[in-house]
Structure formats: C-alpha cells, structure tokens
Motif scaffolding. Structure first.
Motif, mmCIF file in Angstrom:
data_model
loop_
_atom_site.group_PDB
_atom_site.id
_atom_site.type_symbol
_atom_site.label_atom_id
_atom_site.label_comp_id
_atom_site.label_asym_id
_atom_site.label_seq_id
_atom_site.Cartn_x
_atom_site.Cartn_y
_atom_site.Cartn_z
ATOM 1 N N LEU A 72 0.826 -1.198 0.000
ATOM 2 C CA LEU A 72 0.000 0.000 0.000
ATOM 3 C C LEU A 72 0.861 1.249 0.000
ATOM 4 C CD1 LEU A 72 -2.849 1.323 0.369
ATOM 5 C CD2 LEU A 72 -2.476 1.105 2.837
ATOM 6 N N ARG A 73 0.527 2.199 -0.850
ATOM 7 C CA ARG A 73 1.168 3.524 -0.859
ATOM 8 C C ARG A 73 0.057 4.555 -0.745
ATOM 9 N NH1 ARG A 73 6.450 4.194 -3.412
ATOM 10 N NH2 ARG A 73 6.198 6.351 -2.778
ATOM 11 N N VAL A 74 0.314 5.607 0.011
ATOM 12 C CA VAL A 74 -0.652 6.678 0.192
ATOM 13 C C VAL A 74 -0.009 7.968 -0.307
ATOM 14 C CG1 VAL A 74 -2.048 7.952 1.858
ATOM 15 C CG2 VAL A 74 -1.696 5.489 2.153
ATOM 16 N N ALA A 75 -0.622 8.585 -1.308
ATOM 17 C CA ALA A 75 -0.036 9.788 -1.902
ATOM 18 C C ALA A 75 0.099 10.906 -0.877
ATOM 19 C CB ALA A 75 -0.872 10.249 -3.093
ATOM 20 N N GLY A 76 -0.868 11.034 0.017
ATOM 21 C CA GLY A 76 -0.829 12.086 1.030
ATOM 22 C C GLY A 76 0.218 11.865 2.108
ATOM 23 N N LEU A 77 0.726 10.645 2.211
ATOM 24 C CA LEU A 77 1.795 10.296 3.168
ATOM 25 C C LEU A 77 2.864 9.530 2.382
ATOM 26 C CD1 LEU A 77 -0.591 9.039 5.988
ATOM 27 C CD2 LEU A 77 0.726 11.153 6.022
ATOM 28 N N PRO A 78 3.560 10.200 1.485
ATOM 29 C CA PRO A 78 4.385 9.493 0.497
ATOM 30 C C PRO A 78 5.549 8.672 1.052
ATOM 31 C CG PRO A 78 4.793 11.851 0.405
ATOM 32 C CD PRO A 78 3.632 11.635 1.332
ATOM 33 N N TYR A 79 6.035 9.008 2.231
ATOM 34 C CA TYR A 79 7.206 8.295 2.741
ATOM 35 C C TYR A 79 6.889 7.449 3.972
ATOM 36 C CZ TYR A 79 9.095 11.688 -0.440
ATOM 37 O OH TYR A 79 9.329 12.439 -1.562
ATOM 38 N N ALA A 80 5.615 7.284 4.284
ATOM 39 C CA ALA A 80 5.215 6.496 5.455
ATOM 40 C C ALA A 80 5.376 5.002 5.164
ATOM 41 C CB ALA A 80 3.769 6.794 5.824
ATOM 42 N N CYS A 81 5.908 4.295 6.151
ATOM 43 C CA CYS A 81 6.032 2.844 6.033
ATOM 44 C C CYS A 81 4.713 2.196 6.471
ATOM 45 C CB CYS A 81 7.199 2.336 6.877
ATOM 46 S SG CYS A 81 6.957 2.532 8.654
ATOM 47 N N ARG A 82 4.634 0.904 6.297
ATOM 48 C CA ARG A 82 3.407 0.159 6.609
ATOM 49 C C ARG A 82 2.970 0.352 8.059
ATOM 50 N NH1 ARG A 82 1.658 -5.660 4.548
ATOM 51 N NH2 ARG A 82 2.675 -4.830 2.733
ATOM 52 N N SER A 83 3.892 0.280 9.003
ATOM 53 C CA SER A 83 3.514 0.423 10.409
ATOM 54 C C SER A 83 3.030 1.835 10.710
ATOM 55 C CB SER A 83 4.670 0.030 11.334
ATOM 56 O OG SER A 83 5.785 0.848 11.104
ATOM 57 N N GLU A 84 3.632 2.852 10.105
ATOM 58 C CA GLU A 84 3.160 4.227 10.301
ATOM 59 C C GLU A 84 1.763 4.416 9.729
ATOM 60 O OE1 GLU A 84 7.360 6.675 10.255
ATOM 61 O OE2 GLU A 84 6.448 6.108 8.343
ATOM 62 N N LEU A 85 1.508 3.825 8.571
ATOM 63 C CA LEU A 85 0.173 3.922 7.970
ATOM 64 C C LEU A 85 -0.871 3.240 8.852
ATOM 65 C CD1 LEU A 85 0.992 3.226 4.215
ATOM 66 C CD2 LEU A 85 0.392 5.428 5.270
ATOM 67 N N GLN A 86 -0.505 2.102 9.434
ATOM 68 C CA GLN A 86 -1.437 1.380 10.305
ATOM 69 C C GLN A 86 -1.758 2.206 11.548
ATOM 70 O OE1 GLN A 86 -0.230 -2.544 11.492
ATOM 71 N NE2 GLN A 86 -2.307 -3.112 12.035
ATOM 72 N N ILE A 87 -0.768 2.803 12.155
ATOM 73 C CA ILE A 87 -1.000 3.647 13.332
ATOM 74 C C ILE A 87 -1.893 4.823 12.963
ATOM 75 C CG2 ILE A 87 0.123 5.251 14.932
ATOM 76 C CD1 ILE A 87 2.543 3.258 14.877
ATOM 77 N N HIS A 88 -1.603 5.454 11.850
ATOM 78 C CA HIS A 88 -2.398 6.601 11.404
ATOM 79 C C HIS A 88 -3.850 6.184 11.129
ATOM 80 C CE1 HIS A 88 -2.804 10.658 9.932
ATOM 81 N NE2 HIS A 88 -3.352 10.212 8.818
ATOM 82 N N ALA A 89 -4.037 5.029 10.511
ATOM 83 C CA ALA A 89 -5.386 4.536 10.218
ATOM 84 C C ALA A 89 -6.177 4.297 11.499
ATOM 85 C CB ALA A 89 -5.311 3.247 9.401
ATOM 86 N N ARG A 90 -5.537 3.737 12.501
ATOM 87 C CA ARG A 90 -6.219 3.498 13.776
ATOM 88 C C ARG A 90 -6.539 4.807 14.489
ATOM 89 N NH1 ARG A 90 -6.642 -1.815 14.909
ATOM 90 N NH2 ARG A 90 -5.264 -3.219 13.808
ATOM 91 N N MET A 91 -5.686 5.795 14.346
ATOM 92 C CA MET A 91 -5.970 7.099 14.946
ATOM 93 C C MET A 91 -7.144 7.774 14.236
ATOM 94 S SD MET A 91 -2.097 8.359 15.701
ATOM 95 C CE MET A 91 -2.551 9.814 16.634
ATOM 96 N N ILE A 92 -7.226 7.625 12.924
ATOM 97 C CA ILE A 92 -8.368 8.157 12.172
ATOM 98 C C ILE A 92 -9.657 7.507 12.678
ATOM 99 C CG2 ILE A 92 -9.498 8.158 9.912
ATOM 100 C CD1 ILE A 92 -6.714 8.508 8.668
ATOM 101 N N GLU A 93 -9.617 6.193 12.926
ATOM 102 C CA GLU A 93 -10.783 5.467 13.431
ATOM 103 C C GLU A 93 -11.215 6.019 14.796
ATOM 104 O OE1 GLU A 93 -12.114 0.850 14.007
ATOM 105 O OE2 GLU A 93 -10.073 1.403 14.553
ATOM 106 N N GLN A 94 -10.267 6.274 15.677
ATOM 107 C CA GLN A 94 -10.596 6.840 16.987
ATOM 108 C C GLN A 94 -11.198 8.234 16.844
ATOM 109 O OE1 GLN A 94 -7.389 6.731 19.827
ATOM 110 N NE2 GLN A 94 -6.802 4.654 19.220
ATOM 111 N N GLU A 95 -10.661 9.010 15.936
ATOM 112 C CA GLU A 95 -11.178 10.357 15.717
ATOM 113 C C GLU A 95 -12.612 10.312 15.189
ATOM 114 O OE1 GLU A 95 -9.297 14.405 13.999
ATOM 115 O OE2 GLU A 95 -9.289 12.714 12.606
ATOM 116 N N ARG A 96 -12.878 9.405 14.271
ATOM 117 C CA ARG A 96 -14.249 9.253 13.742
ATOM 118 C C ARG A 96 -15.217 8.818 14.841
ATOM 119 N NH1 ARG A 96 -12.923 6.095 8.179
ATOM 120 N NH2 ARG A 96 -12.351 7.916 6.943
ATOM 121 N N ALA A 97 -14.791 7.888 15.682
ATOM 122 C CA ALA A 97 -15.647 7.415 16.775
ATOM 123 C C ALA A 97 -15.949 8.554 17.743
ATOM 124 C CB ALA A 97 -14.981 6.248 17.508
#
Length: 116
Positions: A72-97
């Motif tokens: 997975l590559r995310v254009a908005g986070l071009p240099y993020a590794c897989r673990s950084e993307l996973q942490i960010h995704a979980r934080m987005i989930e908490q923010e939505r909740a």
C-alpha cells in the motif's frame, strides 16, 4: 499528479486505475476489491490518494497491513512505512468514533424516550 511527478521513484508508473464512485451501499467496493486483486496478482503497489479513503470499517485492517501480497502507498503520506500507515489509520478510526459520539450528544433528546 503531484505525488506521481515528485514522490514516486524512477521507473515506476501507473499501470491501471480503479475508481469506486459514491458510497458503497448495495454495490460494495467492487473497484477497490478488483484493484487489490490486480495488485496481488501483478506485484503492483496499491496507490490511494489519502488514507481516510480506504473503507477499513468494511474491509478491516488485515487486507492492507497484514497481507504480504499487497503493498500500500498513500499519496498524502508518500514516505510512510506500513507500520506508520497502520497507526495513522487506527488514529483516524478513533477520531471518527469521537466525532460520532460528539454528534450524538448534540442531538436533541427525543421526548418520547424516558430517562429511566
């Protein structure tokens, strides 16, 4: 286009585009599922514009972060590794909740409901 022009390595190119328009509804995420299958089959990276565009609530996290066959590559986070993307995704989930809880708390009470 900025990502493609400035952040992608030499020799890499977009080989196929997929797009799910609108909400999932009854149609599901057919294009995303097809894109994931295409990437697994061809060893390509799945490039998404932003991490919040991935429907983790429908697919879960495993297909994107635990599947060694999908990169997975995310254009908005071009240099993020897989673990950084996973942490960010979980934080987005908490923010939505939290936003959902806040929205529900601001709704006027239904007078037909009793607070027993």
């Amino acid at each position: 286009m900025f990502f493609l022009d400035n952040c992608i390595g030499d020799g890499k190119q977009v080989v196929k585009r997929f797009c799910d328009n609108g909400l999932a509804g009854a149609r599901g995420f057919q294009a995303l599922s097809a894109a994931m299958a295409f990437c697994r089959l061809n060893g390509a990276e799945l490039l998404v514009a932003r991490l919040d565009r991935i429907p983790f609530e429908d697919f879960g996290y495993a297909p994107f972060f635990a599947d060694p066959g999908l990169r997975l590559r995310v254009a908005g986070l071009p240099y993020a590794c897989r673990s950084e993307l996973q942490i960010h995704a979980r934080m987005i989930e908490q923010e939505r909740a939290f936003d959902m809880m806040k929205q529900q708390a601001s709704q006027p009470c239904d007078p037909r409901r009793r607070a027993d």
